[in-house]
Design a protein around this motif. Structure first.
Motif, PDB file in Angstrom:
ATOM      1  N   SER A  16       9.836   6.799   2.377  1.00  0.00           N
ATOM      2  CA  SER A  16       8.733   6.306   1.544  1.00  0.00           C
ATOM      3  C   SER A  16       8.793   4.787   1.406  1.00  0.00           C
ATOM      4  CB  SER A  16       8.777   6.966   0.171  1.00  0.00           C
ATOM      5  OG  SER A  16       9.973   6.626  -0.513  1.00  0.00           O
ATOM      6  N   GLY A  17      10.029   4.253   1.318  1.00  0.00           N
ATOM      7  CA  GLY A  17      10.154   2.804   1.288  1.00  0.00           C
ATOM      8  C   GLY A  17       9.701   2.171   2.594  1.00  0.00           C
ATOM      9  N   ARG A  18      10.035   2.758   3.707  1.00  0.00           N
ATOM     10  CA  ARG A  18       9.612   2.226   4.999  1.00  0.00           C
ATOM     11  C   ARG A  18       8.094   2.308   5.165  1.00  0.00           C
ATOM     12  NH1 ARG A  18      14.617   5.124   8.256  1.00  0.00           N
ATOM     13  NH2 ARG A  18      16.156   3.469   7.861  1.00  0.00           N
ATOM     14  N   MET A  19       7.504   3.411   4.697  1.00  0.00           N
ATOM     15  CA  MET A  19       6.060   3.533   4.790  1.00  0.00           C
ATOM     16  C   MET A  19       5.377   2.408   4.018  1.00  0.00           C
ATOM     17  SD  MET A  19       3.665   6.733   3.575  1.00  0.00           S
ATOM     18  CE  MET A  19       4.173   6.540   1.866  1.00  0.00           C
ATOM     19  N   SER A  20       5.847   2.161   2.812  1.00  0.00           N
ATOM     20  CA  SER A  20       5.271   1.082   2.013  1.00  0.00           C
ATOM     21  C   SER A  20       5.525  -0.279   2.645  1.00  0.00           C
ATOM     22  CB  SER A  20       5.868   1.122   0.603  1.00  0.00           C
ATOM     23  OG  SER A  20       5.428   0.038  -0.167  1.00  0.00           O
ATOM     24  N   ASP A  21       6.729  -0.504   3.158  1.00  0.00           N
ATOM     25  CA  ASP A  21       7.060  -1.790   3.753  1.00  0.00           C
ATOM     26  C   ASP A  21       6.262  -2.054   5.026  1.00  0.00           C
ATOM     27  OD1 ASP A  21       8.849  -2.023   1.690  1.00  0.00           O
ATOM     28  OD2 ASP A  21      10.579  -1.394   2.880  1.00  0.00           O
ATOM     29  N   LEU A  22       6.055  -1.015   5.826  1.00  0.00           N
ATOM     30  CA  LEU A  22       5.261  -1.196   7.040  1.00  0.00           C
ATOM     31  C   LEU A  22       3.813  -1.561   6.697  1.00  0.00           C
ATOM     32  CD1 LEU A  22       6.591   1.757   9.225  1.00  0.00           C
ATOM     33  CD2 LEU A  22       6.875  -0.685   9.690  1.00  0.00           C
ATOM     34  N   GLU A  23       3.270  -0.970   5.674  1.00  0.00           N
ATOM     35  CA  GLU A  23       1.902  -1.308   5.265  1.00  0.00           C
ATOM     36  C   GLU A  23       1.840  -2.744   4.742  1.00  0.00           C
ATOM     37  OE1 GLU A  23      -2.101  -0.831   4.912  1.00  0.00           O
ATOM     38  OE2 GLU A  23      -0.629   0.459   5.909  1.00  0.00           O
ATOM     39  N   VAL A  24       2.892  -3.168   4.034  1.00  0.00           N
ATOM     40  CA  VAL A  24       2.942  -4.555   3.574  1.00  0.00           C
ATOM     41  C   VAL A  24       3.014  -5.501   4.766  1.00  0.00           C
ATOM     42  CG1 VAL A  24       4.348  -6.258   2.335  1.00  0.00           C
ATOM     43  CG2 VAL A  24       3.925  -4.010   1.326  1.00  0.00           C
ATOM     44  N   LEU A  25       3.826  -5.183   5.757  1.00  0.00           N
ATOM     45  CA  LEU A  25       3.954  -6.033   6.938  1.00  0.00           C
ATOM     46  C   LEU A  25       2.645  -6.103   7.722  1.00  0.00           C
ATOM     47  CD1 LEU A  25       7.498  -5.055   8.298  1.00  0.00           C
ATOM     48  CD2 LEU A  25       6.837  -7.173   7.147  1.00  0.00           C
ATOM     49  N   ARG A  26       1.909  -5.017   7.749  1.00  0.00           N
ATOM     50  CA  ARG A  26       0.625  -5.027   8.461  1.00  0.00           C
ATOM     51  C   ARG A  26      -0.376  -5.984   7.816  1.00  0.00           C
ATOM     52  NH1 ARG A  26      -2.434  -0.873   8.379  1.00  0.00           N
ATOM     53  NH2 ARG A  26      -3.356  -1.176  10.458  1.00  0.00           N
ATOM     54  N   GLY A  27      -0.183  -6.238   6.518  1.00  0.00           N
ATOM     55  CA  GLY A  27      -1.076  -7.184   5.838  1.00  0.00           C
ATOM     56  C   GLY A  27      -0.613  -8.621   5.955  1.00  0.00           C
ATOM     57  N   GLN A  28       0.610  -8.835   6.457  1.00  0.00           N
ATOM     58  CA  GLN A  28       1.115 -10.188   6.642  1.00  0.00           C
ATOM     59  C   GLN A  28       0.796 -10.699   8.041  1.00  0.00           C
ATOM     60  OE1 GLN A  28       5.296 -10.007   5.802  1.00  0.00           O
ATOM     61  NE2 GLN A  28       5.022  -9.659   3.588  1.00  0.00           N
ATOM     62  N   GLY A  29       0.945 -11.974   8.208  1.00  0.00           N
ATOM     63  CA  GLY A  29       0.644 -12.556   9.511  1.00  0.00           C
ATOM     64  C   GLY A  29       1.632 -12.120  10.575  1.00  0.00           C
TER      65      GLY A  29
END
Length: 392
Positions: free
Chosen positions: A178-191
């Motif tokens: 669940s942490g990785r899922m959230s982190d991957l979505e955060v990274l997708r919003g970053q440059g």
């Protein structure tokens, strides 16, 4: 010729009684020894499992602390080291207590050194995701190794097995994925993470959903087969909270009806809530597992005590029986001899038998040497010469 019946001697009677007692005690002793060996093995098995639970409890807290620190670092902020430091200290204490018997001190030393490097060098964004993911994998591997060396993975009972499965395998995976899922979505919003496809987020969500389904099915089996009346009641509230926090991130609806993952800003708060409820359920499941194992350990020790008492009672009764038999035989033989000084019973019996007169002995069968009639007058009549002199 009449044969006298020989009465068994005292030593022979004692020998016969001893053989009878040994015939009963030898199988009883062998069975008791075998039971002791098997129960000793079962007792050591349960004790090893309980040592594993002692190690897994702080490890679950450490998994949650790593996941929280990873999410903060991926978002570009500096994690608070206090929670991570506290979790590391708890695992270190468990390692000092049971790490040697579980043979995991080398694995813990490796994880500890990796975490020291991680906190010494700040990471953000994609680099933080890589660095924390490596540490998370090592921590999850350490939990699996604890399950192997403590033999928790081999638990034979359904109720305790599925509690182990949830507390050691499924729920830590929910926290990590669940942490990785959230982190991957955060990274997708970053440059730096715009090249990451949505499919990776969906894969992480599928892992969370699969692990959560396994937790639900396993705990239901554990509740149904457990002899403990409190196992379901204590965990029911935590299970409800877990599924409530899980639904927004990994809904249980069919794939065709599942929505896309929420935005990163919404996902982070829901991930924190899911991590908190999952950790509470994990600690609760491990606590219930330890209670079941403690009850099993007490039952084994009680059974060993009962069997030992039965063996001691059997030996005592056999000893009392032999002593009583010896005294009874001794008093029976000493009585007649002390009174008259006569010969042993078998000798007296033989003499009486020889002195008995049989009916056929009343009729003489012929002249015998010691019964030849003496010469002289019969029935008072004089001999020939005396009769002739008297006539003259």
């Amino acid at each position: 010729m009449f044969q006298a019946k020989r009465v068994p001697s005292q030593s022979r009677r004692l020998f016969a009684a001893l053989c009878m007692v040994l015939g009963l005690l030898i199988p009883l002793t062998y069975t008791t020894v075998r039971f002791g060996q098997v129960s000793s093995s079962d007792l050591e098995f349960v004790k090893a499992e309980r040592r594993g639970v002692v190690y897994l409890r702080p490890m679950a807290t450490l998994i949650a602390a790593i996941a929280d620190s990873e999410s903060v670092a991926v978002a570009g902020r500096r994690p608070d080291p206090r929670a991570l430091t506290k979790a590391v200290a708890a695992v270190a204490e468990a390692d000092r207590t049971v790490g040697g018997s579980l043979r995991v001190r080398d694995s813990w030393a490796d994880l500890q050194s990796r975490m020291a490097e991680l906190t010494a060098t700040p990471h953000t964004g994609r680099n933080a995701y890589r660095a924390y993911s490596e540490v998370m994998d090592v921590a999850l591997f350490l939990m699996l190794r604890v399950g192997d060396t403590s033999k928790l993975i081999l638990d034979p009972e359904i109720d305790s097995y599925y509690l182990m499965d949830a507390g050691m395998l499924r729920l830590p995976s929910v926290i990590a994925d669940s942490g990785r899922m959230s982190d991957l979505e955060v990274l997708r919003g970053q440059g730096t993470g715009k090249d990451l496809p949505l499919a990776r987020v969906l894969v992480a969500r599928d892992r969370v959903s699969t692990a959560a389904s396994a937790v639900k099915a396993g705990l239901a089996k554990s509740f149904g087969s457990s002899a403990s009346s409190s196992i379901g009641k204590d965990l029911l509230v935590k299970i409800d909270a877990f599924h409530t926090a899980l639904e927004p991130l990994a809904p249980s609806a069919p794939l065709v009806d599942q929505p896309l993952p929420p935005r990163a800003d919404l996902m982070e708060g829901r991930r924190s809530e899911l991590t908190r409820t999952t950790l509470e359920l994990d600690i609760g499941a491990l606590g219930e597992l330890d209670q079941l194992l403690a009850s099993r350990e007490r039952n084994i020790e009680q059974n060993r005590f009962v069997v030992l008492m039965v063996l001691i009672a059997g030996l005592a009764l056999a000893t009392v029986g032999l002593v009583w038999r010896a005294r009874a035989s001794g008093s029976g033989r000493k009585g007649p001899r002390a009174e008259s000084g006569s010969s042993p019973t078998w000798a007296v019996s033989s003499a009486d038998a020889r002195n008995e007169k049989k009916p056929e002995d009343d009729e003489p069968t012929g002249l015998q040497p010691d019964k030849v009639p003496p010469s002289g007058p019969r029935h008072g009549r004089p001999t020939g010469k005396k009769a002739a002199g008297a006539s003259r």
